[in-house]
Design a protein around this motif. Sequence first.
Motif, PDB file in Angstrom:
ATOM      1  N   LEU A 267       0.807  -1.389  -0.066  1.00 25.37           N
ATOM      2  CA  LEU A 267       0.006   0.173  -0.064  1.00 25.37           C
ATOM      3  C   LEU A 267       1.002   1.256  -0.030  1.00 25.37           C
ATOM      4  N   ALA A 268       1.884   1.372   0.916  1.00 28.58           N
ATOM      5  CA  ALA A 268       2.823   2.395   0.904  1.00 28.58           C
ATOM      6  C   ALA A 268       3.445   2.509  -0.571  1.00 28.58           C
ATOM      7  N   GLU A 269       3.935   1.513  -1.007  1.00 34.29           N
ATOM      8  CA  GLU A 269       4.457   1.642  -2.310  1.00 34.29           C
ATOM      9  C   GLU A 269       3.546   2.446  -3.640  1.00 34.29           C
ATOM     10  N   ASN A 270       2.343   1.887  -3.443  1.00 36.97           N
ATOM     11  CA  ASN A 270       1.227   2.324  -4.488  1.00 36.97           C
ATOM     12  C   ASN A 270       0.996   3.785  -4.232  1.00 36.97           C
ATOM     13  N   HIS A 271       1.053   4.410  -2.767  1.00 38.24           N
ATOM     14  CA  HIS A 271       0.972   5.581  -2.468  1.00 38.24           C
ATOM     15  C   HIS A 271       2.360   6.475  -3.049  1.00 38.24           C
ATOM     16  N   TRP A 272       3.324   5.889  -2.945  1.00 37.82           N
ATOM     17  CA  TRP A 272       4.628   6.636  -3.344  1.00 37.82           C
ATOM     18  C   TRP A 272       4.488   6.758  -4.874  1.00 37.82           C
ATOM     19  N   ALA A 273       4.299   5.858  -5.413  1.00 38.77           N
ATOM     20  CA  ALA A 273       4.207   5.848  -6.829  1.00 38.77           C
ATOM     21  C   ALA A 273       3.123   6.770  -7.414  1.00 38.77           C
ATOM     22  N   THR A 274       2.289   6.726  -6.926  1.00 39.95           N
ATOM     23  CA  THR A 274       1.060   7.795  -7.243  1.00 39.95           C
ATOM     24  C   THR A 274       1.709   9.272  -7.016  1.00 39.95           C
ATOM     25  N   LEU A 275       2.130   9.287  -5.742  1.00 39.08           N
ATOM     26  CA  LEU A 275       2.638  10.865  -5.660  1.00 39.08           C
ATOM     27  C   LEU A 275       3.937  11.016  -6.691  1.00 39.08           C
ATOM     28  N   ALA A 276       4.891  10.379  -7.174  1.00 32.76           N
ATOM     29  CA  ALA A 276       5.811  10.260  -8.075  1.00 32.76           C
ATOM     30  C   ALA A 276       5.330  10.615  -9.217  1.00 32.76           C
ATOM     31  N   ALA A 277       4.194   9.994  -9.912  1.00 35.53           N
ATOM     32  CA  ALA A 277       3.582   9.984 -11.139  1.00 35.53           C
ATOM     33  C   ALA A 277       2.949  11.509 -11.073  1.00 35.53           C
ATOM     34  N   GLU A 278       2.399  11.881 -10.186  1.00 35.85           N
ATOM     35  CA  GLU A 278       1.764  13.209 -10.249  1.00 35.85           C
ATOM     36  C   GLU A 278       2.804  14.460 -10.331  1.00 35.85           C
ATOM     37  N   GLY A 279       4.142  14.284  -9.709  1.00 36.93           N
ATOM     38  CA  GLY A 279       5.240  15.027  -9.703  1.00 36.93           C
ATOM     39  C   GLY A 279       5.635  14.950 -11.265  1.00 36.93           C
ATOM     40  N   ILE A 280       5.868  13.844 -11.760  1.00 38.51           N
ATOM     41  CA  ILE A 280       6.385  13.393 -12.975  1.00 38.51           C
ATOM     42  C   ILE A 280       5.710  14.323 -14.171  1.00 38.51           C
ATOM     43  N   ARG A 281       4.322  13.871 -14.110  1.00 41.54           N
ATOM     44  CA  ARG A 281       3.337  14.853 -15.020  1.00 41.54           C
ATOM     45  C   ARG A 281       3.546  16.097 -15.078  1.00 41.54           C
ATOM     46  N   GLN A 282       3.991  16.776 -14.126  1.00 42.68           N
ATOM     47  CA  GLN A 282       4.124  18.149 -14.072  1.00 42.68           C
ATOM     48  C   GLN A 282       5.334  18.727 -14.767  1.00 42.68           C
ATOM     49  N   LEU A 283       6.410  17.737 -14.987  1.00 40.32           N
ATOM     50  CA  LEU A 283       7.576  18.089 -15.734  1.00 40.32           C
ATOM     51  C   LEU A 283       7.214  17.525 -17.238  1.00 40.32           C
ATOM     52  N   LEU A 284       6.781  16.386 -17.633  1.00 43.88           N
ATOM     53  CA  LEU A 284       6.523  15.704 -18.652  1.00 43.88           C
ATOM     54  C   LEU A 284       5.260  15.387 -19.174  1.00 43.88           C
ATOM     55  N   ALA A 285       4.780  15.499 -20.194  1.00 40.99           N
ATOM     56  CA  ALA A 285       3.256  15.256 -20.472  1.00 40.99           C
ATOM     57  C   ALA A 285       2.800  14.146 -20.733  1.00 40.99           C
ATOM     58  N   PRO A 286       3.791  13.509 -21.707  1.00 41.24           N
ATOM     59  CA  PRO A 286       3.547  11.860 -22.254  1.00 41.24           C
ATOM     60  C   PRO A 286       3.757  10.882 -21.293  1.00 41.24           C
ATOM     61  N   GLY A 287       3.322   9.713 -21.393  1.00 39.80           N
ATOM     62  CA  GLY A 287       3.657   8.514 -20.815  1.00 39.80           C
ATOM     63  C   GLY A 287       4.921   8.215 -20.932  1.00 39.80           C
ATOM     64  N   ILE A 288       5.828   7.424 -20.053  1.00 46.33           N
ATOM     65  CA  ILE A 288       7.440   7.304 -20.310  1.00 46.33           C
ATOM     66  C   ILE A 288       7.649   5.961 -19.713  1.00 46.33           C
ATOM     67  N   SER A 289       8.847   5.448 -20.331  1.00 47.12           N
ATOM     68  CA  SER A 289       9.291   4.208 -19.688  1.00 47.12           C
ATOM     69  C   SER A 289      10.012   4.401 -18.304  1.00 47.12           C
ATOM     70  N   VAL A 290       9.922   3.261 -17.515  1.00 47.45           N
ATOM     71  CA  VAL A 290      10.260   3.566 -16.240  1.00 47.45           C
ATOM     72  C   VAL A 290      11.410   2.344 -15.842  1.00 47.45           C
ATOM     73  N   VAL A 291      12.439   3.021 -15.154  1.00 48.49           N
ATOM     74  CA  VAL A 291      13.454   2.076 -14.906  1.00 48.49           C
ATOM     75  C   VAL A 291      13.460   2.292 -13.233  1.00 48.49           C
ATOM     76  N   ALA A 292      13.462   1.046 -12.623  1.00 43.22           N
ATOM     77  CA  ALA A 292      13.367   1.037 -11.114  1.00 43.22           C
ATOM     78  C   ALA A 292      14.090  -0.121 -10.694  1.00 43.22           C
ATOM     79  N   ASP A 293      14.244  -0.243  -9.311  1.00 45.73           N
ATOM     80  CA  ASP A 293      14.711  -1.408  -8.761  1.00 45.73           C
ATOM     81  C   ASP A 293      16.248  -1.267  -8.873  1.00 45.73           C
ATOM     82  N   PHE A 294      16.794  -0.662  -8.457  1.00 53.67           N
ATOM     83  CA  PHE A 294      18.446  -0.428  -8.865  1.00 53.67           C
ATOM     84  C   PHE A 294      19.250  -1.356  -8.210  1.00 53.67           C
ATOM     85  N   ARG A 295      18.751  -1.642  -7.013  1.00 54.96           N
ATOM     86  CA  ARG A 295      19.733  -2.214  -6.014  1.00 54.96           C
ATOM     87  C   ARG A 295      19.662  -3.856  -6.284  1.00 54.96           C
TER      88      ARG A 295
END
Length: 323
Positions: free
Chosen positions: A61-89
């Motif tokens: 649930l926390a992961e989903n909340h964090w991802a939603t917050l990040a998506a809201e911020g990303i949309r303010q900088l870039l309009a289209p949908g984008i590929s995501v790179v995650a889980d670097f560790r």
Amino acid sequence: MALYLGVMSGTSLDGLDIALVEQGEQLELLATLYLPMPASLRQDLLALCSSGPDEIARAALAENHWATLAAEGIRQLLAPGISVVADFRRRDVAAGGQGAPLVPAFHETLFSHLGQRVAILNVGGFSNLSLIERDAPVHGFDCGPGNVLLDAWVERKRGQAYDADGAWAATGVVQADLLHALMSDPFFAGSGPKSTGREVFNLPWLDRHLAGLPAYRDEDVQATLLELTARSIIDSLENAQQGTEALLVCGGGARNGALMARLGQLLPTARVTSTSAHGVDPDWVEAMAFAWLAHCCLEGIAANRPSVTAARGLRILGAIYPA
């Protein structure tokens, strides 16, 4: 030319830093955005730093909340949908590494031209060093608490999120017995590779040390915690790299005047400055690093460093989720 976004919340959990960069021959910072962390999400993430019931469900649930917050911020900088790179560790850990810190390779890319022996210090919730020497692999490790205990203590005693500029700590007196007790933690004796987090250094950890000592003024505890941060950094640096010529500081700690002054006093033979002195805003270095890590993943470039994490070899980091 390609555009990349780096999203970083860090161990302070005060908010999300989002950096838009252009990757060409050099990395250029184009735009930034800071989103405050909702109080409910911050509390959920803090609670997950210690064991408790229903951890898998609460983490999802926390992961989903964090991802939603990040998506809201990303949309303010870039309009289209984008590929995501995650889980670097994960791939570094699978290779026997600690999965952290991940930023020394990026620090090396940005600052290796500055001198024979350069150290990059990030002070977020925790502090970590990247040690750059000519003709040698980059070295890096966590030093210990950065702002995590300072923030927790001032929040408990004064209801403030952080001690602005270290002003409250500057009114206190370092207590030698308390400092000695805190520095006796086994973590500080290790030379690295090593990493740490809130599961080790937290208010209960501090309370256990305070319980066996005389009662101190609140501001004296804060002053001692600032000294703990500074001493653990400089001790680690001097043990790992002799003759450091420059110490460049980024992260929230670069805005703490009392901490910066103390670092300079403890390391008088080196130039101690913010990364801003070299054209890189200290608030955005870590977010830029994760944009760079995404670039490395998509281009098939290994971005871990075995000399930092103790992994068995170089690895391409990250998982790609196409748009």
